[in-house]
Design a protein around this motif. Sequence first.
Motif, PDB file in Angstrom:
ATOM      1  N   UNK A  72     -28.444  32.982  34.153  1.00  0.00           N
ATOM      2  CA  UNK A  72     -29.178  34.148  34.654  1.00  0.00           C
ATOM      3  C   UNK A  72     -28.412  35.417  34.287  1.00  0.00           C
ATOM      4  N   UNK A  73     -28.963  36.169  33.329  1.00  0.00           N
ATOM      5  CA  UNK A  73     -28.290  37.378  32.849  1.00  0.00           C
ATOM      6  C   UNK A  73     -28.191  38.448  33.927  1.00  0.00           C
ATOM      7  N   UNK A  74     -29.064  38.395  34.927  1.00  0.00           N
ATOM      8  CA  UNK A  74     -29.056  39.395  35.984  1.00  0.00           C
ATOM      9  C   UNK A  74     -27.994  39.157  37.046  1.00  0.00           C
ATOM     10  N   UNK A  75     -27.409  37.972  37.044  1.00  0.00           N
ATOM     11  CA  UNK A  75     -26.380  37.646  38.036  1.00  0.00           C
ATOM     12  C   UNK A  75     -25.070  37.281  37.348  1.00  0.00           C
ATOM     13  N   UNK A  76     -23.998  37.480  38.068  1.00  0.00           N
ATOM     14  CA  UNK A  76     -22.684  37.116  37.547  1.00  0.00           C
ATOM     15  C   UNK A  76     -22.519  35.596  37.565  1.00  0.00           C
ATOM     16  N   UNK A  77     -21.440  35.135  36.978  1.00  0.00           N
ATOM     17  CA  UNK A  77     -21.130  33.707  36.996  1.00  0.00           C
ATOM     18  C   UNK A  77     -20.903  33.243  38.431  1.00  0.00           C
ATOM     19  N   UNK A  78     -21.033  31.945  38.642  1.00  0.00           N
ATOM     20  CA  UNK A  78     -20.814  31.365  39.968  1.00  0.00           C
ATOM     21  C   UNK A  78     -19.322  31.073  40.099  1.00  0.00           C
ATOM     22  N   UNK A  79     -18.691  31.637  41.121  1.00  0.00           N
ATOM     23  CA  UNK A  79     -17.254  31.493  41.333  1.00  0.00           C
ATOM     24  C   UNK A  79     -17.002  30.837  42.694  1.00  0.00           C
ATOM     25  N   UNK A  80     -16.289  29.712  42.651  1.00  0.00           N
ATOM     26  CA  UNK A  80     -16.041  28.933  43.863  1.00  0.00           C
ATOM     27  C   UNK A  80     -14.530  28.786  44.053  1.00  0.00           C
ATOM     28  N   UNK A  81     -14.053  29.068  45.262  1.00  0.00           N
ATOM     29  CA  UNK A  81     -12.638  28.933  45.594  1.00  0.00           C
ATOM     30  C   UNK A  81     -12.445  27.575  46.262  1.00  0.00           C
ATOM     31  N   UNK A  82     -11.497  26.778  45.726  1.00  0.00           N
ATOM     32  CA  UNK A  82     -11.257  25.424  46.217  1.00  0.00           C
ATOM     33  C   UNK A  82      -9.830  25.297  46.729  1.00  0.00           C
ATOM     34  N   UNK A  83      -9.682  24.651  47.883  1.00  0.00           N
ATOM     35  CA  UNK A  83      -8.375  24.344  48.456  1.00  0.00           C
ATOM     36  C   UNK A  83      -7.933  22.986  47.907  1.00  0.00           C
ATOM     37  N   UNK A  84      -6.890  22.940  47.058  1.00  0.00           N
ATOM     38  CA  UNK A  84      -6.484  21.673  46.450  1.00  0.00           C
ATOM     39  C   UNK A  84      -5.833  20.709  47.445  1.00  0.00           C
ATOM     40  N   UNK A  85      -5.258  21.239  48.505  1.00  0.00           N
ATOM     41  CA  UNK A  85      -4.588  20.381  49.490  1.00  0.00           C
ATOM     42  C   UNK A  85      -5.597  19.559  50.282  1.00  0.00           C
ATOM     43  N   UNK A  86      -6.646  20.212  50.758  1.00  0.00           N
ATOM     44  CA  UNK A  86      -7.652  19.537  51.576  1.00  0.00           C
ATOM     45  C   UNK A  86      -8.839  19.040  50.768  1.00  0.00           C
ATOM     46  N   UNK A  87      -8.957  19.485  49.527  1.00  0.00           N
ATOM     47  CA  UNK A  87     -10.084  19.090  48.698  1.00  0.00           C
ATOM     48  C   UNK A  87     -11.404  19.638  49.204  1.00  0.00           C
ATOM     49  N   UNK A  88     -11.364  20.884  49.687  1.00  0.00           N
ATOM     50  CA  UNK A  88     -12.566  21.503  50.242  1.00  0.00           C
ATOM     51  C   UNK A  88     -12.819  22.860  49.600  1.00  0.00           C
ATOM     52  N   UNK A  89     -14.050  23.311  49.752  1.00  0.00           N
ATOM     53  CA  UNK A  89     -14.430  24.638  49.273  1.00  0.00           C
ATOM     54  C   UNK A  89     -14.063  25.652  50.346  1.00  0.00           C
TER      55      UNK A  89
END
Length: 96
Positions: A72-89
């Motif tokens: 979608x050119x009208x929206x930015x890329x999807x950026x997700x922050x992940x906690x590597x210790x707990x394996x959660x978003x």
Amino acid sequence: MQKIYSLLLLLVFVSFSFACKDEDGDPLDVFREIAFNSLTVSEKATVNNDWKQAEVGAWVDGYYLVVFESTDAGLADIRVVVDPTNGTVVEILPRI
């Protein structure tokens, strides 16, 4: 007796090398999968490439940032922050 010790030592090294072999490929795929699974169906539909090709980088406080390219050119890329210790978003950043 020396030959037996040498053979046992060789056997230990060979078995250790097979045990340490990474058969799963890129170790960052775990974080890509966690991030991708957190997306909605509509967000997944706008991912440009295979989710396994998403960029993964360091983020603050030891977290990882997974970036999925958007179709979608009208929206930015999807950026997700992940906690590597707990394996959660931790957070899905706004698409501005």
